[in-house]
Design a protein around this motif. Structure first.
Motif, PDB file in Angstrom:
ATOM      1  N   VAL A   1       0.843  -1.199   0.000  1.00  0.00           N
ATOM      2  CA  VAL A   1       0.000   0.000   0.000  1.00  0.00           C
ATOM      3  C   VAL A   1       0.878   1.249   0.000  1.00  0.00           C
ATOM      4  O   VAL A   1       0.616   2.210  -0.714  1.00  0.00           O
ATOM      5  CB  VAL A   1      -0.967   0.007   1.207  1.00  0.00           C
ATOM      6  CG1 VAL A   1      -1.681   1.337   1.328  1.00  0.00           C
ATOM      7  CG2 VAL A   1      -1.969  -1.124   1.080  1.00  0.00           C
ATOM      8  N   ALA A   2       1.953   1.228   0.784  1.00  0.00           N
ATOM      9  CA  ALA A   2       2.879   2.363   0.819  1.00  0.00           C
ATOM     10  C   ALA A   2       3.477   2.614  -0.555  1.00  0.00           C
ATOM     11  O   ALA A   2       3.596   3.762  -0.994  1.00  0.00           O
ATOM     12  CB  ALA A   2       3.983   2.125   1.846  1.00  0.00           C
ATOM     13  N   ALA A   3       3.843   1.544  -1.261  1.00  0.00           N
ATOM     14  CA  ALA A   3       4.416   1.693  -2.605  1.00  0.00           C
ATOM     15  C   ALA A   3       3.388   2.269  -3.576  1.00  0.00           C
ATOM     16  O   ALA A   3       3.733   3.043  -4.467  1.00  0.00           O
ATOM     17  CB  ALA A   3       4.924   0.347  -3.115  1.00  0.00           C
ATOM     18  N   LEU A   4       2.128   1.920  -3.390  1.00  0.00           N
ATOM     19  CA  LEU A   4       1.070   2.458  -4.235  1.00  0.00           C
ATOM     20  C   LEU A   4       0.854   3.951  -3.960  1.00  0.00           C
ATOM     21  O   LEU A   4       0.621   4.734  -4.868  1.00  0.00           O
ATOM     22  CB  LEU A   4      -0.228   1.682  -3.988  1.00  0.00           C
ATOM     23  CG  LEU A   4      -1.428   2.026  -4.838  1.00  0.00           C
ATOM     24  CD1 LEU A   4      -1.136   1.787  -6.314  1.00  0.00           C
ATOM     25  CD2 LEU A   4      -2.627   1.206  -4.393  1.00  0.00           C
ATOM     26  N   ILE A   5       0.962   4.325  -2.696  1.00  0.00           N
ATOM     27  CA  ILE A   5       0.777   5.727  -2.314  1.00  0.00           C
ATOM     28  C   ILE A   5       1.960   6.570  -2.772  1.00  0.00           C
ATOM     29  O   ILE A   5       1.805   7.596  -3.425  1.00  0.00           O
ATOM     30  CB  ILE A   5       0.610   5.873  -0.780  1.00  0.00           C
ATOM     31  CG1 ILE A   5      -0.666   5.179  -0.327  1.00  0.00           C
ATOM     32  CG2 ILE A   5       0.612   7.342  -0.364  1.00  0.00           C
ATOM     33  CD1 ILE A   5      -0.796   5.052   1.179  1.00  0.00           C
ATOM     34  N   LYS A   6       3.158   6.116  -2.404  1.00  0.00           N
ATOM     35  CA  LYS A   6       4.358   6.904  -2.691  1.00  0.00           C
ATOM     36  C   LYS A   6       5.561   5.972  -2.774  1.00  0.00           C
ATOM     37  O   LYS A   6       6.098   5.565  -1.743  1.00  0.00           O
ATOM     38  CB  LYS A   6       4.553   7.948  -1.598  1.00  0.00           C
ATOM     39  CG  LYS A   6       5.594   8.963  -1.922  1.00  0.00           C
ATOM     40  CD  LYS A   6       5.541  10.086  -0.925  1.00  0.00           C
ATOM     41  CE  LYS A   6       6.559  11.105  -1.314  1.00  0.00           C
ATOM     42  NZ  LYS A   6       6.831  12.029  -0.265  1.00  0.00           N
ATOM     43  N   GLN A   7       5.953   5.640  -3.980  1.00  0.00           N
ATOM     44  CA  GLN A   7       7.039   4.693  -4.222  1.00  0.00           C
ATOM     45  C   GLN A   7       8.299   5.100  -3.461  1.00  0.00           C
ATOM     46  O   GLN A   7       8.703   6.257  -3.489  1.00  0.00           O
ATOM     47  CB  GLN A   7       7.331   4.621  -5.722  1.00  0.00           C
ATOM     48  CG  GLN A   7       8.242   3.505  -6.127  1.00  0.00           C
ATOM     49  CD  GLN A   7       7.607   2.142  -5.948  1.00  0.00           C
ATOM     50  OE1 GLN A   7       6.432   1.959  -6.164  1.00  0.00           O
ATOM     51  NE2 GLN A   7       8.400   1.183  -5.552  1.00  0.00           N
ATOM     52  N   GLY A   8       8.896   4.143  -2.756  1.00  0.00           N
ATOM     53  CA  GLY A   8      10.154   4.385  -2.064  1.00  0.00           C
ATOM     54  C   GLY A   8      10.010   4.931  -0.653  1.00  0.00           C
ATOM     55  O   GLY A   8      11.007   5.104   0.039  1.00  0.00           O
ATOM     56  N   SER A   9       8.790   5.181  -0.208  1.00  0.00           N
ATOM     57  CA  SER A   9       8.575   5.716   1.144  1.00  0.00           C
ATOM     58  C   SER A   9       8.365   4.594   2.145  1.00  0.00           C
ATOM     59  O   SER A   9       7.932   3.504   1.791  1.00  0.00           O
ATOM     60  CB  SER A   9       7.334   6.615   1.176  1.00  0.00           C
ATOM     61  OG  SER A   9       7.540   7.781   0.463  1.00  0.00           O
ATOM     62  N   SER A  10       8.634   4.916   3.402  1.00  0.00           N
ATOM     63  CA  SER A  10       8.279   3.976   4.458  1.00  0.00           C
ATOM     64  C   SER A  10       6.761   3.946   4.573  1.00  0.00           C
ATOM     65  O   SER A  10       6.064   4.827   4.046  1.00  0.00           O
ATOM     66  CB  SER A  10       8.886   4.423   5.794  1.00  0.00           C
ATOM     67  OG  SER A  10       8.252   5.611   6.247  1.00  0.00           O
ATOM     68  N   VAL A  11       6.236   2.945   5.244  1.00  0.00           N
ATOM     69  CA  VAL A  11       4.792   2.850   5.424  1.00  0.00           C
ATOM     70  C   VAL A  11       4.278   4.094   6.159  1.00  0.00           C
ATOM     71  O   VAL A  11       3.282   4.697   5.756  1.00  0.00           O
ATOM     72  CB  VAL A  11       4.422   1.557   6.187  1.00  0.00           C
ATOM     73  CG1 VAL A  11       2.949   1.533   6.534  1.00  0.00           C
ATOM     74  CG2 VAL A  11       4.792   0.326   5.372  1.00  0.00           C
ATOM     75  N   ALA A  12       4.975   4.490   7.221  1.00  0.00           N
ATOM     76  CA  ALA A  12       4.541   5.661   7.993  1.00  0.00           C
ATOM     77  C   ALA A  12       4.565   6.934   7.152  1.00  0.00           C
ATOM     78  O   ALA A  12       3.617   7.733   7.187  1.00  0.00           O
ATOM     79  CB  ALA A  12       5.424   5.831   9.224  1.00  0.00           C
ATOM     80  N   ALA A  13       5.620   7.144   6.379  1.00  0.00           N
ATOM     81  CA  ALA A  13       5.720   8.351   5.549  1.00  0.00           C
ATOM     82  C   ALA A  13       4.654   8.361   4.459  1.00  0.00           C
ATOM     83  O   ALA A  13       4.058   9.404   4.171  1.00  0.00           O
ATOM     84  CB  ALA A  13       7.111   8.455   4.933  1.00  0.00           C
ATOM     85  N   ALA A  14       4.389   7.214   3.860  1.00  0.00           N
ATOM     86  CA  ALA A  14       3.361   7.142   2.820  1.00  0.00           C
ATOM     87  C   ALA A  14       1.985   7.453   3.394  1.00  0.00           C
ATOM     88  O   ALA A  14       1.203   8.203   2.794  1.00  0.00           O
ATOM     89  CB  ALA A  14       3.367   5.762   2.166  1.00  0.00           C
ATOM     90  N   CYS A  15       1.685   6.905   4.562  1.00  0.00           N
ATOM     91  CA  CYS A  15       0.386   7.176   5.200  1.00  0.00           C
ATOM     92  C   CYS A  15       0.265   8.645   5.585  1.00  0.00           C
ATOM     93  O   CYS A  15      -0.797   9.253   5.397  1.00  0.00           O
ATOM     94  CB  CYS A  15       0.201   6.281   6.419  1.00  0.00           C
ATOM     95  SG  CYS A  15      -0.026   4.547   5.994  1.00  0.00           S
ATOM     96  N   LEU A  16       1.322   9.220   6.107  1.00  0.00           N
ATOM     97  CA  LEU A  16       1.310  10.637   6.461  1.00  0.00           C
ATOM     98  C   LEU A  16       1.110  11.495   5.219  1.00  0.00           C
ATOM     99  O   LEU A  16       0.318  12.442   5.226  1.00  0.00           O
ATOM    100  CB  LEU A  16       2.613  11.017   7.169  1.00  0.00           C
ATOM    101  CG  LEU A  16       2.773  12.475   7.576  1.00  0.00           C
ATOM    102  CD1 LEU A  16       1.655  12.904   8.523  1.00  0.00           C
ATOM    103  CD2 LEU A  16       4.131  12.692   8.217  1.00  0.00           C
ATOM    104  N   ALA A  17       1.787  11.161   4.143  1.00  0.00           N
ATOM    105  CA  ALA A  17       1.635  11.911   2.893  1.00  0.00           C
ATOM    106  C   ALA A  17       0.205  11.814   2.376  1.00  0.00           C
ATOM    107  O   ALA A  17      -0.355  12.800   1.893  1.00  0.00           O
ATOM    108  CB  ALA A  17       2.618  11.392   1.843  1.00  0.00           C
ATOM    109  N   ALA A  18      -0.398  10.635   2.484  1.00  0.00           N
ATOM    110  CA  ALA A  18      -1.776  10.458   2.027  1.00  0.00           C
ATOM    111  C   ALA A  18      -2.736  11.307   2.851  1.00  0.00           C
ATOM    112  O   ALA A  18      -3.601  11.996   2.297  1.00  0.00           O
ATOM    113  CB  ALA A  18      -2.164   8.984   2.100  1.00  0.00           C
ATOM    114  N   VAL A  19      -2.591  11.290   4.151  1.00  0.00           N
ATOM    115  CA  VAL A  19      -3.462  12.091   5.021  1.00  0.00           C
ATOM    116  C   VAL A  19      -3.283  13.575   4.731  1.00  0.00           C
ATOM    117  O   VAL A  19      -4.254  14.317   4.575  1.00  0.00           O
ATOM    118  CB  VAL A  19      -3.171  11.793   6.511  1.00  0.00           C
ATOM    119  CG1 VAL A  19      -3.839  12.811   7.417  1.00  0.00           C
ATOM    120  CG2 VAL A  19      -3.623  10.389   6.859  1.00  0.00           C
TER     121      VAL A  19
END
Length: 71
Positions: free
Chosen positions: A6-24
């Motif tokens: 899911v993190a890779a789908l949100i923002k390739q190369g990000s950690s899970v936490a960073a991808a979730c924060l970016a999505a929010v």
């Protein structure tokens, strides 16, 4: 539940936490995000994530469509 996929789908190369924060932070109408961490490195990662441009709404819609798909 957030996963590496899911993190890779949100923002390739990000950690899970960073991808979730970016999505929010990229959601329309969100002007603040409350964070809590006792680890200095997490604060730096969050600050760097929030300094980047928002995720395009089309990408957020794709993520929501994937997460909302019935199993």
């Amino acid at each position: 539940m957030a996963t590496k996929e899911v993190a890779a789908l949100i923002k390739q190369g990000s950690s899970v936490a960073a991808a979730c924060l970016a999505a929010v932070a990229s959601c329309p109408g969100v002007s603040m995000v409350l964070l809590s961490s006792g680890v200095t490195g997490h604060w730096y990662e969050a600050r760097a994530t929030l300094a980047e441009p928002p995720i395009p709404h089309e990408n957020l819609r794709t993520v929501l469509d994937v997460l909302a798909t019935p199993v």
